[in-house]
Design a protein around this motif. Structure first.
Motif, mmCIF file in Angstrom:
data_model
loop_
_atom_site.group_PDB
_atom_site.id
_atom_site.type_symbol
_atom_site.label_atom_id
_atom_site.label_comp_id
_atom_site.label_asym_id
_atom_site.label_seq_id
_atom_site.Cartn_x
_atom_site.Cartn_y
_atom_site.Cartn_z
ATOM 1 N N ILE A 130 0.847 -1.199 0.000
ATOM 2 C CA ILE A 130 0.000 0.000 0.000
ATOM 3 C C ILE A 130 0.882 1.248 0.000
ATOM 4 C CG2 ILE A 130 -1.636 1.343 1.391
ATOM 5 C CD1 ILE A 130 -2.798 -1.445 2.276
ATOM 6 N N GLU A 131 1.892 1.262 0.869
ATOM 7 C CA GLU A 131 2.815 2.400 0.915
ATOM 8 C C GLU A 131 3.464 2.641 -0.448
ATOM 9 O OE1 GLU A 131 5.786 2.287 4.009
ATOM 10 O OE2 GLU A 131 4.299 1.629 5.489
ATOM 11 N N ALA A 132 3.862 1.568 -1.126
ATOM 12 C CA ALA A 132 4.534 1.692 -2.422
ATOM 13 C C ALA A 132 3.629 2.338 -3.465
ATOM 14 C CB ALA A 132 5.019 0.324 -2.902
ATOM 15 N N THR A 133 2.323 2.092 -3.384
ATOM 16 C CA THR A 133 1.405 2.691 -4.365
ATOM 17 C C THR A 133 1.007 4.107 -3.985
ATOM 18 O OG1 THR A 133 -0.578 1.793 -3.280
ATOM 19 C CG2 THR A 133 0.440 0.452 -5.031
ATOM 20 N N HIS A 134 1.284 4.516 -2.747
ATOM 21 C CA HIS A 134 0.897 5.844 -2.263
ATOM 22 C C HIS A 134 2.001 6.890 -2.425
ATOM 23 C CE1 HIS A 134 -2.726 4.742 0.480
ATOM 24 N NE2 HIS A 134 -2.711 4.023 -0.610
ATOM 25 N N LEU A 135 3.100 6.526 -3.027
ATOM 26 C CA LEU A 135 4.199 7.474 -3.167
ATOM 27 C C LEU A 135 3.756 8.716 -3.940
ATOM 28 C CD1 LEU A 135 7.182 5.054 -3.895
ATOM 29 C CD2 LEU A 135 6.606 6.194 -1.733
ATOM 30 N N GLU A 136 4.303 9.843 -3.519
ATOM 31 C CA GLU A 136 3.929 11.123 -4.106
ATOM 32 C C GLU A 136 4.174 11.138 -5.616
ATOM 33 O OE1 GLU A 136 4.616 15.862 -3.285
ATOM 34 O OE2 GLU A 136 5.717 14.405 -2.108
ATOM 35 N N ASN A 137 3.193 11.679 -6.324
ATOM 36 C CA ASN A 137 3.208 11.868 -7.777
ATOM 37 C C ASN A 137 3.021 10.599 -8.600
ATOM 38 O OD1 ASN A 137 3.387 14.703 -7.757
ATOM 39 N ND2 ASN A 137 5.565 14.553 -7.315
ATOM 40 N N LEU A 138 2.835 9.454 -7.952
ATOM 41 C CA LEU A 138 2.445 8.272 -8.716
ATOM 42 C C LEU A 138 0.962 8.412 -9.066
ATOM 43 C CD1 LEU A 138 4.269 5.251 -7.024
ATOM 44 C CD2 LEU A 138 4.878 6.483 -9.102
ATOM 45 N N PRO A 139 0.461 7.632 -10.020
ATOM 46 C CA PRO A 139 -0.928 7.811 -10.480
ATOM 47 C C PRO A 139 -1.981 7.802 -9.372
ATOM 48 C CG PRO A 139 0.254 6.442 -12.017
ATOM 49 C CD PRO A 139 1.188 6.672 -10.855
ATOM 50 N N TRP A 140 -1.894 6.869 -8.403
ATOM 51 C CA TRP A 140 -2.896 6.852 -7.335
ATOM 52 C C TRP A 140 -2.879 8.170 -6.569
ATOM 53 C CZ3 TRP A 140 -2.623 7.660 -2.121
ATOM 54 C CH2 TRP A 140 -3.789 7.387 -1.396
ATOM 55 N N ASP A 141 -1.698 8.643 -6.200
ATOM 56 C CA ASP A 141 -1.563 9.885 -5.445
ATOM 57 C C ASP A 141 -2.142 11.058 -6.226
ATOM 58 O OD1 ASP A 141 -0.339 11.628 -3.287
ATOM 59 O OD2 ASP A 141 0.782 12.355 -5.037
ATOM 60 N N ARG A 142 -1.905 11.087 -7.514
ATOM 61 C CA ARG A 142 -2.389 12.208 -8.320
ATOM 62 C C ARG A 142 -3.920 12.229 -8.387
ATOM 63 N NH1 ARG A 142 1.379 11.955 -13.463
ATOM 64 N NH2 ARG A 142 0.213 13.794 -14.083
ATOM 65 N N VAL A 143 -4.532 11.059 -8.484
ATOM 66 C CA VAL A 143 -5.996 10.992 -8.542
ATOM 67 C C VAL A 143 -6.601 11.199 -7.151
ATOM 68 C CG1 VAL A 143 -7.975 9.473 -8.998
ATOM 69 C CG2 VAL A 143 -6.064 9.548 -10.612
ATOM 70 N N TYR A 144 -6.119 10.456 -6.166
ATOM 71 C CA TYR A 144 -6.738 10.433 -4.840
ATOM 72 C C TYR A 144 -6.428 11.689 -4.039
ATOM 73 C CZ TYR A 144 -8.599 8.291 -0.581
ATOM 74 O OH TYR A 144 -9.347 8.008 0.525
ATOM 75 N N ASN A 145 -5.163 12.056 -3.958
ATOM 76 C CA ASN A 145 -4.762 13.186 -3.117
ATOM 77 C C ASN A 145 -4.767 14.519 -3.856
ATOM 78 O OD1 ASN A 145 -4.363 11.682 -0.738
ATOM 79 N ND2 ASN A 145 -2.338 11.064 -1.410
ATOM 80 N N LYS A 146 -4.105 14.575 -4.974
ATOM 81 C CA LYS A 146 -3.946 15.865 -5.661
ATOM 82 C C LYS A 146 -5.253 16.341 -6.304
ATOM 83 C CE LYS A 146 0.977 16.046 -6.024
ATOM 84 N NZ LYS A 146 1.234 14.984 -5.133
#
Length: 183
Positions: A130-146
């Motif tokens: 989960i941590e590996a997919t949550h890294l900043e600027n990866l696709p999940w982070d860009r959709v979910y957080n940004k």
């Protein structure tokens, strides 16, 4: 039931990861498939499994597979045994292959990505995945957080940097045009 080439690749990718990683359950499976599809897309403009991933709180989830795991289609039950196992305070869905792995469905590039991911994440548990997919600027982070688009689809083109995206999208459009002309 008709089994498509993409579906067979999905089944064989699950088979490969189940055989070559430890602590293998649903969460780890989803993250490995996500890395496989997005890395292959980054390199070629095409995914491997045909899955669509959504930005859920714990990371990217292929919702269609997530829903199917509870009520698997015959091709999945023919290929795997699914068993809930207690671990610590919770449980993990253990996925055990019943059929041999066949690399005949994959290109050399796809096999290289499968092998590299299995080696890199062999002993990694679900929390670290989960941590590996949550890294900043990866696709999940860009959709979910940004973008704040929780539970929404993660576009494959987010695997690319902006300059790569423009170039890759042009190539994809050219391929589509060529395929249309050939029909």
């Amino acid at each position: 039931m008709i089994v498509t080439h993409e579906r067979e690749k999905l089944i064989q990718a699950v088979n490969y990861f189940a055989r070559h990683t430890r602590k293998f359950g649903k969460t780890k499976l989803y993250k490995l498939l996500y890395f496989l599809d997005f890395e292959h897309f980054k390199q070629t403009g095409r995914d491997v499994t045909g899955l669509t991933y959504f930005a859920w709180p714990m990371g990217p989830v292929p919702v269609s597979l997530h829903e199917e795991i509870d009520n698997p289609k015959p091709d999945l039950t023919d290929a795997f045994d699914f068993e809930r196992r207690a671990i610590g305070d919770g449980w993990r869905l253990n996925i055990e292959p019943k059929v041999p792995f066949s690399e005949s469905h994959f290109s050399k590039r796809e096999m290289m990505i499968l092998k590299n991911l299995a080696e890199e994440y062999r002993d990694t548990d679900a929390d670290k995945m989960i941590e590996a997919t949550h890294l900043e600027n990866l696709p999940w982070d860009r959709v979910y957080n940004k973008d704040g688009r929780k539970q929404q689809e993660i576009p494959y083109d987010l695997a690319l940097r902006n300059d790569e995206r423009d170039r890759m999208m042009k190539i994809i459009e050219e391929r589509k045009d060529l395929l249309e002309k050939l029909k």
